[in-house]
Write a protein that holds these residues in place. Structure first.
Motif, short mmCIF file in Angstrom:
data_model
loop_
_atom_site.label_atom_id
_atom_site.label_comp_id
_atom_site.label_asym_id
_atom_site.label_seq_id
_atom_site.Cartn_x
_atom_site.Cartn_y
_atom_site.Cartn_z
N ASP A 31 0.85 -1.20 0.00
CA ASP A 31 0.00 0.00 0.00
C ASP A 31 0.88 1.25 0.00
OD1 ASP A 31 -2.53 0.99 -0.22
OD2 ASP A 31 -3.27 0.22 1.68
N HIS A 37 -3.19 -12.90 1.06
CA HIS A 37 -4.14 -11.89 1.54
C HIS A 37 -5.09 -11.58 0.38
CE1 HIS A 37 -4.72 -7.37 2.82
NE2 HIS A 37 -5.82 -8.07 2.92
N PHE A 91 -8.90 -10.15 -1.15
CA PHE A 91 -9.91 -9.15 -0.78
C PHE A 91 -10.97 -8.97 -1.86
CE2 PHE A 91 -9.04 -5.39 -3.45
CZ PHE A 91 -7.82 -5.74 -4.02
N SER A 121 -9.82 -9.62 3.39
CA SER A 121 -10.19 -8.23 3.65
C SER A 121 -11.50 -7.90 2.97
CB SER A 121 -9.14 -7.27 3.07
OG SER A 121 -8.04 -7.18 3.90
N THR A 180 -11.12 1.91 3.94
CA THR A 180 -10.42 2.11 2.67
C THR A 180 -10.32 3.57 2.26
OG1 THR A 180 -11.16 -0.07 2.00
CG2 THR A 180 -10.51 1.41 0.22
O1 KIV Z 1 -7.39 0.08 1.66
C1 KIV Z 1 -7.77 -1.08 1.40
O2 KIV Z 1 -8.96 -1.44 1.47
C2 KIV Z 1 -6.75 -2.03 0.99
C3 KIV Z 1 -7.16 -3.48 0.91
C4 KIV Z 1 -6.63 -4.14 -0.29
C5 KIV Z 1 -6.77 -4.18 2.17
O3 KIV Z 1 -5.61 -1.68 0.80
#
Ligand code: KIV
Ligand code: ZN
Length: 510
Positions: free
Chosen positions: A13, A96, A98, A138, A170
């Motif tokens: 991220d 992980h 999502f 997630s 998010t």
């Molecule tokens: O901010 C977010 O929702 C993310 C997910 C991929 C965990 O980075």
């Protein structure tokens, strides 16, 4: 005390922050430091995103021991298989996966019904479990999701085998009391919540990422996802150093602790800032240049009487160097090697020779060599990508009554060439001639210079950011002469551009 897991996502991220992209060697350097910091999990990247991402995750999985190495994957077969392939060599690996659970994301972005999202989430977790026992799920945009639906997804994904359930804010929309309440509701409403670690992942759009993460810890969250210096998408992620030091300084209040080696915090912050070119603001909590500086007379008086009057934590506890003179020009190879080992660097003989040679040159120019100087030497001499352009010589003339000119000799692919140019100042003259000699077509986006340690003989550190064809790279150079440091930083960035172009070419040729 409850042990809170620290999941570092600086390399995933954090790297999504504009202009912060890193090559795989730089990611490995940061991952090594994260392991020294003793984070529990390193999210090393998003393997399906590109060949570079995949290679970066695989390299970290292969080289790093200690933390769990995680790879991110959307709830899609190809993503999960790619992530599994990238992390499979790790001592301990995690997938992980999502998918978004808010109405706005499901309807407008995914164009999927609730039932389809639920099915995709369960299928993704089941598939991931075929590759590893350690699967995290997630629910993207969880903080804007319908709580009952969110709880259904959580219950089903835990049943499918997820061991960690992550609740992201998010878009950084949540407020601390509300986010804490959401975590409590999940804990109470999801019947099998006790079978998984509840994690949080907060963005900083309203400046509340750390506050939200801490509120979640109070409500029972057992993992916090964060980045060094808080770098990340838009306004960034929760800053790891702030979360960790809040838990350490107010441990009794939270009745919780982390396993972070806090004395490594400052070094990690500097390394991430140097490699990404993302400068840390001076008043940034914990790691900013002013974080422990006391200016007012009243404060200084109080501190002299008893440090605890104005200091809630010590600079030493986060590893802020006390400008310790560590070595001088008479120090030998053995002392240098011992110092490196003490600082956590394990170099091969060849690397040690290179670093020692550079140290000797620096010790001749500078009376005292500090730990920060040694970090700069290692960053420059050891963590370097292959160099197409090497600086052999530079001579600059400037002053109040002369036209600034720079003479530069470069070795390009083993051949030496020398040329000269005038400019608006010594740096401009140097950059003009380097641009001409390398035929670079990149644009200079930013140029920054700072002194690594105090004093006029300090190492000057220059950071430049270049852009070419949509690709941004950061180059650094350090030297007691800032013009030399500037030339090195520019060449470092040009070498990175060449390196990434050659990798793309190699991939295309395959
Ligand atoms: O901010 C977010 O929702 C993310 C997910 C991929 C965990 O980075
Ligand atoms: Zn995020």
């Amino acid at each position: 005390m409850r042990r809170i897991r620290i999941f570092d996502t600086t390399l995933r991220d954090g790297e999504q922050c504009p202009g912060a992209s890193m090559n795989k060697e730089e990611k490995l350097t940061i991952a090594r430091q994260l392991a020294r910091l003793n984070v529990d999990i390193i999210e090393a990247g998003f393997p399906v995103a590109s060949g570079d991402d995949f290679e970066g995750v695989r390299l970290i999985a292969k080289e790093i021991s200690g933390p769990v190495i995680a790879g991110l994957a959307r709830a899609k077969k190809e993503d999960i298989e790619r992530a599994a392939e990238a992390v499979k060599v790790a001592e301990r690996s995690r997938i992980h996966t999502f998918i978004a659970t808010s109405e706005i994301h499901m309807q407008r972005k995914l164009r999927m019904s609730r039932e389809l999202v639920l099915e995709a989430a369960v299928a993704a977790v089941k598939l991931a479990r075929q590759f590893t026992d350690d699967v995290e799920f997630s629910a993207e945009d969880a903080s804007r999701s319908d709580v009952d639906f969110l709880c259904r997804v959580i219950e089903a994904t835990i049943r499918a085998g997820a061991r960690t359930i992550n609740i992201p804010d998010t878009v950084g929309y949540a407020l601390p009391s509300e986010f804490g309440e959401l975590i409590s509701q999940i804990m109470n409403k999801v019947p099998n919540a006790g079978n998984a670690v509840i994690s949080v992942h907060c963005h900083n759009d309203l400046g509340l990422a750390v506050a939200n993460s801490l509120a979640a810890v109070l409500s029972g969250a057992g993992q916090v996802e964060c980045t060094i210096n808080g770098i990340g998408e838009r306004a960034g992620n929760a800053s790891m150093e702030e979360v960790v030091m809040a838990l350490k300084t107010r441990g009794q209040f939270f009745d919780a602790e982390t396993g972070i080696a806090t004395q490594e915090i400052y070094k990690t912050s500097r390394l991430v800032s140097t490699i990404t070119g993302m400068v840390v603001q001076p008043n940034k909590a914990i790691v900013g240049a002013n974080a422990f500086a006391h200016e007012s007379g009243i404060h200084q008086d109080g501190l002299l009487k008893d440090k605890r009057t104005y200091e809630i934590m010590t600079p030493e506890s986060v590893g802020i160097p006390q400008h310790k003179m560590v070595l001088g020009k008479h120090s030998g190879r053995h002392a240098f090697k011992n110092k490196l080992t003490e600082m956590g660097y394990n170099l091969s003989d060849e690397e040690l020779n290179k670093a020692f040679e550079r140290f000797k040159r620096l010790a001749d120019q500078k009376k005292e060599v500090f730990e920060e100087d040694i970090d700069a030497i290692i960053t420059e001499e050891i963590y370097r990508i292959p160099e197409k352009y090497v600086l052999k010589y530079i001579h600059v003339e400037s002053g109040s009554d002369v036209t600034p000119t720079a003479t530069v000799e470069l070795e390009i692919d083993g051949r030496s060439i020398r040329n000269v140019s005038a400019g608006d100042g010594p740096v401009d003259a140097t950059y003009r001639i380097i641009k001409l000699m390398t035929q670079a077509s990149s644009h200079l986006l930013s140029y920054e210079v700072k002194a690594i340690t105090g004093g006029t003989d300090a190492l000057g550190e220059v950071t430049v950011r270049l852009e070419e064809g949509g690709r941004t790279v950061v180059g650094q150079g350090a030297d007691t002469d800032i013009i030399v440091a500037s030339a090195k930083a520019y060449l470092n960035a040009l070498n990175k551009l060449c390196y990434s172009k050659s990798k793309i070419k190699m991939q295309n040729d395959k």
